[in-house]
Design a protein around this motif. Structure first.
Motif, short mmCIF file in Angstrom:
data_model
loop_
_atom_site.label_atom_id
_atom_site.label_comp_id
_atom_site.label_asym_id
_atom_site.label_seq_id
_atom_site.Cartn_x
_atom_site.Cartn_y
_atom_site.Cartn_z
N PRO A 261 37.12 6.76 -5.13
CA PRO A 261 35.99 7.42 -5.18
C PRO A 261 34.80 6.90 -4.64
CG PRO A 261 37.43 7.73 -7.16
CD PRO A 261 38.06 6.72 -6.25
N SER A 262 34.72 5.49 -4.81
CA SER A 262 33.67 4.61 -4.31
C SER A 262 33.45 4.47 -2.59
CB SER A 262 33.34 3.36 -4.94
OG SER A 262 34.80 2.60 -4.96
N LEU A 263 34.98 4.45 -2.23
CA LEU A 263 35.00 4.27 -0.78
C LEU A 263 36.02 5.33 -0.25
CD1 LEU A 263 34.39 2.48 1.79
CD2 LEU A 263 36.36 1.03 1.16
N PRO A 264 35.74 6.50 -0.14
CA PRO A 264 36.81 7.71 0.08
C PRO A 264 37.51 7.73 1.37
CG PRO A 264 34.42 8.55 -0.01
CD PRO A 264 34.40 7.08 -0.55
N LEU A 265 36.79 7.12 2.31
CA LEU A 265 37.08 7.22 3.83
C LEU A 265 37.56 8.71 4.42
CD1 LEU A 265 39.56 3.97 4.01
CD2 LEU A 265 37.02 4.26 4.55
N HIS A 266 38.22 9.13 3.40
CA HIS A 266 38.29 10.88 3.72
C HIS A 266 38.65 11.61 2.38
CE1 HIS A 266 39.89 14.00 6.20
NE2 HIS A 266 40.90 14.32 5.27
N VAL A 267 38.16 12.83 2.46
CA VAL A 267 38.40 13.52 1.26
C VAL A 267 39.22 14.75 1.64
CG1 VAL A 267 37.23 15.23 -0.35
CG2 VAL A 267 35.89 13.07 0.54
N PHE A 268 40.13 15.08 0.82
CA PHE A 268 41.31 16.05 1.46
C PHE A 268 40.67 17.34 0.62
CE2 PHE A 268 43.31 11.90 1.79
CZ PHE A 268 44.27 12.36 3.03
N THR A 269 40.81 18.45 1.33
CA THR A 269 40.29 19.79 0.65
C THR A 269 41.22 20.83 1.34
OG1 THR A 269 38.69 20.36 2.34
CG2 THR A 269 37.81 18.86 0.59
N ALA A 270 40.91 21.91 0.54
CA ALA A 270 41.88 23.06 1.25
C ALA A 270 41.27 23.63 2.58
CB ALA A 270 41.85 24.26 0.31
N GLN A 271 40.19 23.24 2.93
CA GLN A 271 39.88 23.61 4.18
C GLN A 271 39.80 22.19 5.25
OE1 GLN A 271 37.84 23.79 1.54
NE2 GLN A 271 38.35 25.96 1.35
N HIS A 272 39.96 21.03 4.92
CA HIS A 272 40.06 20.05 5.85
C HIS A 272 41.00 19.17 5.26
CE1 HIS A 272 35.75 21.17 5.81
NE2 HIS A 272 35.73 20.99 7.23
N GLY A 273 41.97 18.47 6.10
CA GLY A 273 42.95 17.82 6.19
C GLY A 273 44.38 18.44 5.73
N PRO A 274 45.45 17.70 5.67
CA PRO A 274 46.67 18.40 5.12
C PRO A 274 46.43 19.26 4.27
CG PRO A 274 47.06 16.08 5.88
CD PRO A 274 45.49 16.29 5.68
N SER A 275 47.42 20.33 4.21
CA SER A 275 47.43 21.05 2.83
C SER A 275 48.16 20.45 1.69
CB SER A 275 48.42 22.22 3.26
OG SER A 275 49.83 22.05 3.39
N ALA A 276 47.83 21.02 0.47
CA ALA A 276 48.65 20.21 -0.81
C ALA A 276 50.15 20.25 -0.46
CB ALA A 276 47.99 21.16 -2.10
N ALA A 277 50.68 21.08 -0.08
CA ALA A 277 52.08 21.22 0.10
C ALA A 277 52.73 20.24 1.01
CB ALA A 277 52.49 22.67 0.61
N THR A 278 51.94 19.82 2.19
CA THR A 278 52.11 18.75 3.07
C THR A 278 52.25 17.51 2.21
OG1 THR A 278 51.46 20.19 5.08
CG2 THR A 278 51.65 17.80 5.22
N LEU A 279 50.79 17.17 1.64
CA LEU A 279 50.88 15.94 0.88
C LEU A 279 51.67 15.74 -0.10
CD1 LEU A 279 46.84 16.12 0.37
CD2 LEU A 279 48.08 14.71 1.91
N TYR A 280 52.18 16.85 -0.85
CA TYR A 280 53.36 16.71 -1.56
C TYR A 280 54.60 16.41 -1.15
CZ TYR A 280 56.92 18.47 -4.84
OH TYR A 280 58.03 18.56 -5.47
N SER A 281 54.87 16.65 -0.11
CA SER A 281 56.03 16.46 0.82
C SER A 281 56.04 14.92 1.41
CB SER A 281 56.39 17.34 2.04
OG SER A 281 55.30 16.92 3.10
N TRP A 282 54.80 14.29 1.47
CA TRP A 282 54.63 13.07 1.75
C TRP A 282 54.98 12.20 0.54
CZ3 TRP A 282 49.26 12.55 4.56
CH2 TRP A 282 49.10 13.41 5.75
N MET A 283 54.49 12.78 -0.50
CA MET A 283 54.72 12.09 -1.85
C MET A 283 56.19 11.88 -2.09
SD MET A 283 51.46 13.42 -4.00
CE MET A 283 49.92 13.20 -3.42
N GLN A 284 56.89 12.79 -2.13
CA GLN A 284 58.38 13.16 -2.21
C GLN A 284 59.12 12.19 -1.21
OE1 GLN A 284 59.40 14.48 -4.98
NE2 GLN A 284 57.12 14.74 -5.38
N SER A 285 58.65 12.28 -0.13
CA SER A 285 59.39 11.10 0.80
C SER A 285 59.02 9.93 0.37
CB SER A 285 58.74 11.35 2.32
OG SER A 285 59.06 12.80 2.78
N VAL A 286 58.02 9.27 0.06
CA VAL A 286 57.84 8.17 -0.55
C VAL A 286 58.49 7.99 -1.79
CG1 VAL A 286 55.99 6.40 -1.52
CG2 VAL A 286 55.44 7.74 0.57
#
Length: 433
Positions: A261-286
């Motif tokens: 939060p103090s050094l975000p570099l990028h903020v993920f929102t519904a309008q900007h960045g990958p969707s929640a479903a895509t981020l979720y798939s990354w987490m499951q891959s990891v």
């Protein structure tokens, strides 16, 4: 020395064909399982509790069916037919789940799919288990685990990409991959034609004292392995279903950042960045990558066997990872926590597999029980997390998991003490039969 019938090229071709079929079937299953939460959220009108129920019904169906099929799979005249019917049935029923308009119908269709999957999965392992030479069989199963590990890791990533294009594509991919897998496995030569058998080693040729001690240690750590495996798959189910809702909240509220939060570099929102479903798939891959790498490391050494300190260390690491995951807003930290959870699941899976298969007289029953127990916790624990999250907030069950793990460590210690008192007598009785 056991040898495959036929030329070396035919042997290598059939082995590779088996591993490829197993990889495709595992890939199909992971693609299917990965889309459960967001398909539930976006198309079935449910939330975390509904997603947990959908996931739980599938793993429970798989576990019960594995237990029921264990008694007859090994005596069928041709297990490869089970591979074909099971793989194709899984793909057909899971792909038709796209037509579901409520959680109940989705659970019925996907639960039926898992019944077919349970027909195929033990059958393809049974074919490989026809290898009578222990060293060759161990090598074959190591390649088998490598192939399904790649499927576990790639499945969520592919599911996320396909779901981002069209929510129906993962279901279509599941159907096609399952059918291709079934055809590949069914085209394998019959196990009786492919393998020759050798007489088992006579106990008199063994170092009986050393073998008795090893068998006693295996018996003592059997319950530790089962308990770790149950916990690992239960928490994996909770993270795959309940934490998906937490991730969806963070993205919708614009509170998920790349670093901190103090050094975000990028903020993920519904309008900007990958969707929640895509981020979720990354987490499951990891998570799957942590599982895969742990099994890969454990397969290269036996130093972790018959030791209690790796059990304690893994539980402490798991507790820290779950506690960090509960309130983290950092994608990097969340991915690291998923890797830790996957590593613990891999540790429990590998240990329970080794200890269950150690006793030749009981290995089939124990492996079946191991699968059934782990899938049962994969059903109940996600539902418990979802209900607690509904009552006290979605992060509450994850925040309080370390306290539960402290009790679990005590349970592991007591189970080990109990097992050690009975292991030596049971082992001597087995050898005297």
């Amino acid at each position: 020395m056991l040898r495959p019938i036929g030329s070396a090229p035919r042997y290598l071709k059939s082995e590779f064909q088996h591993y490829l079929g197993a990889f495709l079937l595992q890939l199909a299953m992971m693609i299917a399982m990965t889309v459960i939460p967001f398909f539930t959220f976006q198309h079935l009108g449910g939330r975390e509790r509904a997603a947990a129920m959908a996931y739980g019904v599938q793993v429970l169906s798989l576990g019960v069916a594995c237990l029921l099929s264990a008694s007859f799979i090994s005596v069928l005249p041709n297990v490869l037919l089970c591979c074909l019917i099971g793989s194709a049935g899984f793909g057909v029923f899971y792909s038709t789940a796209i037509l579901a308009r409520n959680v109940i119908s989705f659970c019925v269709l996907t639960g039926m799919a898992m019944l077919f999957f349970a027909l195929a999965w033990p059958a393809l392992q049974s074919w490989l288990g026809a290898q009578r030479d222990a060293a060759l069989r161990a090598k074959s199963f190591s390649y088998f685990n490598l192939s399904i590990g790649i499927g576990l890791t790639l499945g969520p990533f592919i599911a996320g990409l396909l779901y981002g294009v069209d929510y129906r594509l993962p279901f279509l991919a599941t159907l096609l991959l399952s059918i291709v897998s079934g055809l590949l496995l069914f085209a394998l030569p019959h196990e009786r034609e492919y393998f020759t058998s050798v007489p088992p080693v006579c106990p008199a040729e063994l170092n009986v004292t050393s073998t008795l001690q090893t068998d006693a240690d295996n018996e003592a750590y059997l319950y530790c392995g089962w308990l770790s495996n149950m916990l690992g798959w239960g928490l994996t189910g909770a993270v795959r279903t309940v934490y998906a809702g937490r991730l969806d909240q963070l993205v919708q509220q614009g509170r998920l950042v790349l670093f901190s939060p103090s050094l975000p570099l990028h903020v993920f929102t519904a309008q900007h960045g990958p969707s929640a479903a895509t981020l979720y798939s990354w987490m499951q891959s990891v998570l799957s990558l942590g599982f895969f790498l742990t099994i890969l490391v454990m397969g290269r050494t036996v130093r972790w066997q018959h030791q209690f300190w790796p059990v304690i260390a893994s539980l402490v690491l798991l507790g820290g990872g779950i506690w960090l995951l509960a309130d983290s807003h950092s994608l990097i930290v969340i991915l690291l926590c998923h890797a830790i959870i996957g590593a613990f699941t891999g540790f429990g899976y590998m240990g329970s597999q080794c200890y269950s298969a150690a006793n030749v007289l009981h290995k089939h029953k124990r492996l079946a029980l191991n699968e059934g127990f782990s899938h049962s916790t994969g059903f109940f624990l996600p539902l418990a997390f979802a209900q607690l999250g509904t009552w006290y907030g979605i992060t509450w069950p994850f925040t309080h998991t370390p306290a539960i793990l402290a009790v679990f460590i005590a349970l592991q210690f007591l189970s080990l003490r109990y097992a050690k008192r009975n292991a030596a007598a049971a082992t001597l009785s087995t050898w005297n039969v």
